[in-house]
Write an enzyme that holds these catalytic residues in place. Structure first.
Site, short mmCIF file in Angstrom:
data_model
loop_
_atom_site.label_atom_id
_atom_site.label_comp_id
_atom_site.label_asym_id
_atom_site.label_seq_id
_atom_site.Cartn_x
_atom_site.Cartn_y
_atom_site.Cartn_z
N ARG A 210 43.10 -38.54 -45.77
CA ARG A 210 44.09 -39.23 -44.94
C ARG A 210 45.51 -38.82 -45.34
O ARG A 210 46.37 -38.61 -44.47
CB ARG A 210 43.92 -40.75 -45.09
CG ARG A 210 42.65 -41.29 -44.46
CD ARG A 210 42.47 -42.76 -44.81
NE ARG A 210 41.20 -43.24 -44.29
CZ ARG A 210 40.34 -44.00 -44.96
NH1 ARG A 210 40.61 -44.38 -46.20
NH2 ARG A 210 39.22 -44.40 -44.41
N PHE A 226 37.24 -42.12 -33.44
CA PHE A 226 36.36 -42.85 -34.35
C PHE A 226 37.23 -43.48 -35.44
O PHE A 226 36.97 -43.34 -36.64
CB PHE A 226 35.30 -41.94 -34.97
CG PHE A 226 34.53 -41.11 -33.98
CD1 PHE A 226 33.45 -41.63 -33.29
CD2 PHE A 226 34.89 -39.79 -33.72
CE1 PHE A 226 32.74 -40.87 -32.37
CE2 PHE A 226 34.20 -39.02 -32.80
CZ PHE A 226 33.12 -39.56 -32.12
N SER A 249 34.57 -47.12 -30.37
CA SER A 249 33.70 -47.87 -29.45
C SER A 249 33.49 -49.31 -29.90
O SER A 249 33.04 -50.15 -29.12
CB SER A 249 32.34 -47.17 -29.32
OG SER A 249 31.69 -47.14 -30.58
N ASP A 298 36.46 -37.77 -36.60
CA ASP A 298 35.70 -38.22 -37.77
C ASP A 298 34.49 -39.04 -37.32
O ASP A 298 34.44 -40.26 -37.49
CB ASP A 298 36.62 -39.06 -38.67
CG ASP A 298 35.95 -39.44 -39.99
OD1 ASP A 298 34.97 -38.79 -40.37
OD2 ASP A 298 36.41 -40.42 -40.62
N CYS A 338 29.99 -35.96 -41.79
CA CYS A 338 29.46 -36.69 -42.96
C CYS A 338 27.94 -36.55 -43.03
O CYS A 338 27.28 -37.31 -43.74
CB CYS A 338 29.87 -38.16 -42.91
SG CYS A 338 29.25 -39.06 -41.48
#
Length: 394
Positions: A210, A226, A249, A298, A338
């Protein structure tokens, strides 16, 4: 102690200190160990290899713990392992950051145990039958070492199914965490919901990434996909982004993000939160002719296993193709995976396909990885799950 004898030639993983042995490598078992019981693993020649947790319900039937036959695995052994793991993270925590991962399963020689610190509370994930069998000892040790206000069980991960364990969640000791725990990371304040949040409550594995991405966002328009509770969004605003659009979402994620924006005093005029399926929203932006200077992708784990790799590759390619089409020329794309089943070279190839389909030239500026509180044990490369690329899209 019960002996588990491996088939001839199947001892290599144990000799190389890899912590997993699959059920197909076992020749015979001298007795009937309970799932989660510690057994002695031996070669076909009856030579001692390691002590391990046993579970006949898992493909990973043996999770290796200790390679010294003279060591006793007792409460003192767990005390030493937990103490070392926690001490190795002490420098990560300071006045600007009071949340991190204290124990990372196999990487810290405690297969199936994850411990995350959120200010004065601990969140545990117990993912193996062996750890579940000694959970009370682990709670006592953590209490003595850290004196937390409370310890919360967040063992609702799908990984427990592989050990034939039911998902569980609830207070293990001390005070129940409030609906929102206030934590700091990189000097930014977050309210974390342990009980209802994803994973153990927060994605602390992106802490360093970040900060890296935020350095490219000053005076830029940013799209954070995301976004969850807003890690990339908040860091971008903190570094002077002109405007950030955040998409997720989950209604809870958006609600938490909006709350975190207010908590840090960021102007509402500089941020827009959208609850929507990311792929649908990217297509809507494309139809509108909208462009951004910086985009973060992400996504959740698309490939939980190698059997899902082909489907995941298509999903990653389409997602990144859409992202590239929405970038201004010379724009920055931070893209992540990931999925442990997707290695870095495979991920690079997927990005190359996406660039070809998008008709864009792409430069790799940096490579992202997981932070030091998520270490990668050299004998256990499977622990390297988070990878990412910082790209300039021409």
């Amino acid at each position: 102690m019960i002996d588990v004898i491996l088939k001839k030639g199947k001892e290599k993983a144990a000799v190389l200190r890899h912590p997993w042995i699959f059920s197909g490598a076992i020749d015979k078992i001298k007795g009937k160990p309970e799932n989660g019981e510690i057994v002695a693993v031996k070669s076909a020649d009856k030579e001692f290899l390691a002590y391990a947790y046993y579970n006949d319900q898992s493909r990973v039937a043996l999770r290796l713990l200790e390679w010294d036959e003279n060591i006793t695995i007792d409460k003192q052994w767990y005390q030493e392992k937990l103490s070392k793991a926690i001490a190795s993270r002490s420098h990560v925590l300071d006045e600007n950051t009071n949340t991190c991962r204290l124990v990372f399963s196999e990487a810290d020689f405690l297969p199936g145990l994850i411990v995350d610190k959120y200010a004065d509370f601990l969140s545990l994930q117990v993912l193996s039958a062996g750890i579940e069998a000694v959970q009370e000892d682990i709670i006592t040790i953590l209490r003595d070492l850290l004196n937390p206000k409370g310890i919360f069980d967040k063992s609702d991960a799908g990984a427990r199914k592989h050990e034939n364990l039911e998902p569980v969640q609830g207070l293990l000791w001390g005070e129940a965490p409030p609906e929102f725990i206030e934590v700091k990371e990189n000097g930014i304040t977050y309210h974390i919901n342990i009980a209802d949040g994803q994973k153990s409550g927060f994605y602390c594995d992106q802490r360093e990434n970040r900060l890296i991405l935020a350095e490219y966002t000053k005076d830029k328009t940013v799209l954070d996909c995301f976004c969850y509770s807003g890690g990339f969004s908040l860091n971008s605003l903190n570094k002077g982004a002109a405007h950030v659009t955040s998409v997720d979402s989950s209604a809870l994620a958006i609600e938490t993000l909006v709350h975190n924006l207010e908590l840090n005093g960021f102007s509402k005029d500089k941020q827009n939160s959208i609850q929507s399926d990311v792929n649908k929203q990217l297509r809507a932006f494309k139809e509108e002719g909208k462009k951004f200077d910086v985009i973060v992708l992400d996504p959740p784990k698309y490939a939980p296993s190698r059997s899902a790799l082909d489907r995941a590759a298509r999903a990653y390619k389409d997602l990144n193709r859409l992202g590239m089409l929405l970038l201004e020329s010379g724009g920055i794309l931070a893209t992540f995976s990931c999925s442990g089943a997707v290695d870095l070279e495979t991920f690079k190839q997927i990005i190359a396909w996406a660039a070809l389909d998008a008709g864009r030239e792409v430069q790799i500026i940096k490579q992202f990885c997981q932070p030091e509180d998520h270490p990668i044990r050299i004998s256990f490369p499977e622990g390297e799950y988070l990878k990412g690329l910082l790209l300039r899209v021409i």
